[in-house]
Scaffold this active site. Structure first.
Site, short mmCIF file in Angstrom:
data_model
loop_
_atom_site.label_atom_id
_atom_site.label_comp_id
_atom_site.label_asym_id
_atom_site.label_seq_id
_atom_site.Cartn_x
_atom_site.Cartn_y
_atom_site.Cartn_z
CB SER A 427 40.25 -25.98 71.14
OG SER A 427 39.79 -25.34 72.30
CG ASP A 628 46.84 -23.28 75.41
OD1 ASP A 628 46.12 -22.43 75.97
OD2 ASP A 628 46.39 -24.17 74.67
CG HIS A 661 43.88 -22.54 72.92
ND1 HIS A 661 44.05 -23.73 73.60
CD2 HIS A 661 42.63 -22.59 72.37
CE1 HIS A 661 42.95 -24.46 73.47
NE2 HIS A 661 42.08 -23.80 72.74
#
Length: 712
Positions: A427, A628, A661
């Site tokens: 991320s 995601d 995610h």
């Protein structure tokens, strides 16, 4: 006869002193020797757009506006010239000094940047034309403490304490309100004698893991009562006993739910030592080294606390202590891997799933695993600044990429003795890496990375950015953002709750709030460990950093970390196959041979003319969550596939349709779908020299070296 008073023009020294004072740590008082030692001396340019103030005592102060740094160096240059002229001629002519100041106004200090052809090249020549500047607006300038600045700071603290807490309360209430239907559905299934958890995809595996954890807790109690207890009870215990011959747990029993990565490492037979790393702008980062205590001896605290702000020196200092690289003989060393965490997390997020944690899995596979934490994290620290100083929080994703990441990589290479390492990021960690590697930022970092493994790469925004509360943060002005969220930490009350609340309550509340914000679910997680996951989140981040992510000017508005909305629109038109729109972007706009120009060699060159990366970029490996909603990983893959990045080589790419995610680090089948492939990608891209010097990771003996197209 009347005498006319003539006002002498201020000297270069006076102007330099006045300008340096408002860039210093403390107000300059002749009666305060401590203040004199913190005076600003010059600006060191880490990159052509990243000046750092150096103080008289050798300290570092964070980023200042480019014009302020350039002016400080211009005046210093004039003072130095004035002094040298005085020594040479006995006195300095004021007019000639002013002329010298004008001549030096556009010169770059000789320590500025390797991007200029000459050390004293003009600034406009040293900095290549930038397309990414709109995404990185200039940070505000906060001078040394004064009555006015203290009043302003206090006003921001008071307003943000009330308004940000109200914002957080709204989010918490919203998360609780949206949980009500789920609660009633859960109760309904229970009342109708149905198990609401039976539909979970890993329900049987969760029950088995829960049983094994209970058995391990009982075995730990027996071991503490009787160190030489009886033989294992069943096959699971026999397998666990064989495993413990190599990795003997030093902690066990019921999980206390604490924010301590060392504790969870010891539960699986590993341990952790913490190194202090100082960035070039003075922030102190925590770098955690995971090791097997049966084959490695912890280094001394004095060695681990060494924190010179030096990145990639030609020679590393020898303090007489054995470093990690000296504890393994030739041929049995471990190849270094650095893991960097995501937004609002610490690197402990890689260590929460017992043996199925990515960090522990890679360590037990044979790699030398290091966990890098960005600035502040759980404990904000700086060489000179205090937490109450707004300069302590005056940074965003660019400083994390340009300052934090190189400092972490440099320290790992210093300790391990390898020329390169493998970088694994999740991320926000991928964001700072993609930013740092860009040819306008710090592209030379790519020469130190053998492969960049990006998990849920955060480059393009997903549909979640359009949610109401994110839209609110995007439409308010930068000034109003600072009124609501302050100029220090972003909603620091979250960290206060972390200290006050029991681990189980905090974990449950953390999941509900972040699930509401980011549309996450625990469908693929081990629910018995879910509260542990949130012991390492959230952490301290700056309000300025969150403004970069969610505010009006940057990511939330542009929908990309390295391209403006207009550039993104052009990419979308090209992806839709609109050849006519593509043709309009050629220099002369001819309409003949459109197909050839758009899809042939010329079209590929045209797509690459706005490339973010140059030939120094390392190989990429990417794992995308198909479900995601926070980021759009598929769009990044399209950018690479359509030739917009001619220098990028993709070693491995995978879209896992059912993954969200956080599933790339927390899903129960993460090792099978991500971890094994990460392990193999790291070994395939390691150099032949490194492979000869290192032990072969488990189940990687048959892997050949990746054929890098750049070497052909």
């Amino acid at each position: 006869m009347a005498v006319t008073a003539v006002t002498q023009p201020s000297t270069s020294s006076d102007r330099y002193a006045r300008h340096a004072e408002h860039l210093s740590l403390l107000p300059q008082d002749k009666n305060n020797p401590e203040a004199a030692s913190t005076a600003a001396v010059q600006a060191n340019f880490i990159t052509p757009r990243d000046p750092v103030i150096q103080t008289a005592n050798g300290g570092r102060l964070p980023a200042v506006p480019l014009a302020e740094a350039e002016e400080l160096n211009r005046l210093k240059h004039a003072v130095d010239n004035e002094g040298s002229q005085s020594k040479k001629h006995g006195k300095t002519n004021t007019a000639s000094t002013a002329e010298q100041e004008t001549d030096s106004a556009t010169t770059m200090p000789d320590h500025a940047s390797g991007q200029s052809a000459k050390a004293d090249a003009p600034l406009r020549s040293a900095i290549p034309p930038t397309k990414t500047h709109p995404l990185f607006p200039q940070l505000p300038l906060y001078g040394p403490p004064s009555l006015l600045r203290n009043l302003q700071t206090t006003a921001f603290q008071l307003s943000s304490a009330v308004l940000s807490l109200a914002f957080l309360g709204t989010i918490v209430l919203g998360s609780l309100f949206t949980s009500i239907p789920l609660l009633f559905h859960h109760l309904y299934l229970r009342l109708t004698l149905r198990n609401p958890d039976a539909r979970r995809p890993f329900y049987d595996a969760e029950k088995r893991r829960q049983r094994l954890r209970k058995q391990s807790a009982r075995a730990w109690k027996r071991r503490r009562r009787r160190p030489s207890f009886s033989k294992p009870d069943d096959r699971d215990d026999e397998e666990r006993s064989r495993h413990e011959e190599e990795y003997e747990p030093k902690e066990g029993g019921k999980d206390p739910l604490i924010c301590d990565v060392g504790y969870y490492a010891r539960r699986v037979g590993l341990d952790v030592e913490e190194f202090c790393v100082q960035t070039e702008d003075g922030f102190i980062l925590a770098l955690w080294h995971i090791y097997n205590p049966k084959e490695y001896t912890r280094t001394s605290s004095s060695h681990r606390d060494r924190d010179e702000p030096i990145v990639f020196p030609k020679t590393y200092p020898d303090d007489g202590h054995a470093s990690p690289s000296q504890q393994h003989p030739h041929g049995s060393r471990r190849y270094p891997v650095l893991l960097v965490h995501g937004l609002l997390q610490s690197a402990g997020s890689y260590c929460t799933n017992d043996d199925d944690s990515l960090a522990f899995y890679l360590a037990k596979s044979g790699y030398d695993v290091w966990l890098g934490n960005n600035r502040h994290g759980m404990q904000p620290r700086h060489q000179m600044l205090s937490n109450s100083d707004p300069r302590m929080w005056n940074w965003n994703i660019r400083q994390m990429g340009v300052m934090d990441l190189p400092a972490l990589v440099s320290r790992v290479l210093s300790e391990t003795g390898f020329p390169k390492l493998a970088l694994v990021c999740h991320s926000q960690g991928t964001t700072e890496t993609f930013v740092a590697l860009a040819k306008e930022q710090r592209p030379e970092l790519g020469n130190k990375i053998s492969v960049f493994c990006a998990l849920a790469p955060a480059v393009y925004a997903g549909p979640l950015i359009g949610k109401m509360y994110f839209k609110f943060m995007r439409i308010i002005s930068p000034g109003m953002f600072r009124v609501i969220f302050g100029i220090h930490a972003f909603i620091p009350f979250m960290m206060t709750m972390h200290r006050w609340l029991p681990g189980s309550l905090y974990g449950a509340l953390g999941y509900r709030v972040f699930s509401f914000l980011f549309n996450w679910s625990d469908t693929r997680w081990d629910r018995g460990l879910r509260n542990r996951f949130f012991q390492f989140a959230p952490v301290y981040v700056s309000a300025e950093s969150m403004r970069w992510w969610l505010g009006r000017e940057c990511f939330a508005s542009q929908k990309c970390i390295l391209a403006t909305r207009e550039e993104g629109r052009r990419e979308e038109e090209e992806d839709e196959g609109d050849a006519e729109a593509m043709e309009n972007y050629f220099d002369h706009g001819e309409t003949h041979q459109t197909e050839e120009r758009c899809h042939g060699a010329e079209g590929r060159r045209w797509r690459g003319r706005n490339a973010w990366y140059d030939e120094q970029v390392p190989p990429f490996a990417l794992w995308i969550g198909g479900s995601d909603e926070l980021v759009d990983g598929r769009r990044l893959l399209r950018r690479f596939e359509r030739g917009r990045e001619p220098y990028v080589r993709v070693v491995h790419q995978k879209v896992i349709e059912e993954y969200e995610h956080l599933d790339v680090i927390w899903a129960m089948d993460m090792i099978e779908k991500v971890g094994i492939e990460v392990k193999e990608a790291i070994w395939r891209t390691a150099s032949s020299e490194a492979r000869k010097d290192c032990r072969v990771p488990k189940d990687c003996g048959d892997l050949d070296i990746w054929d890098d197209p750049a070497r052909r």
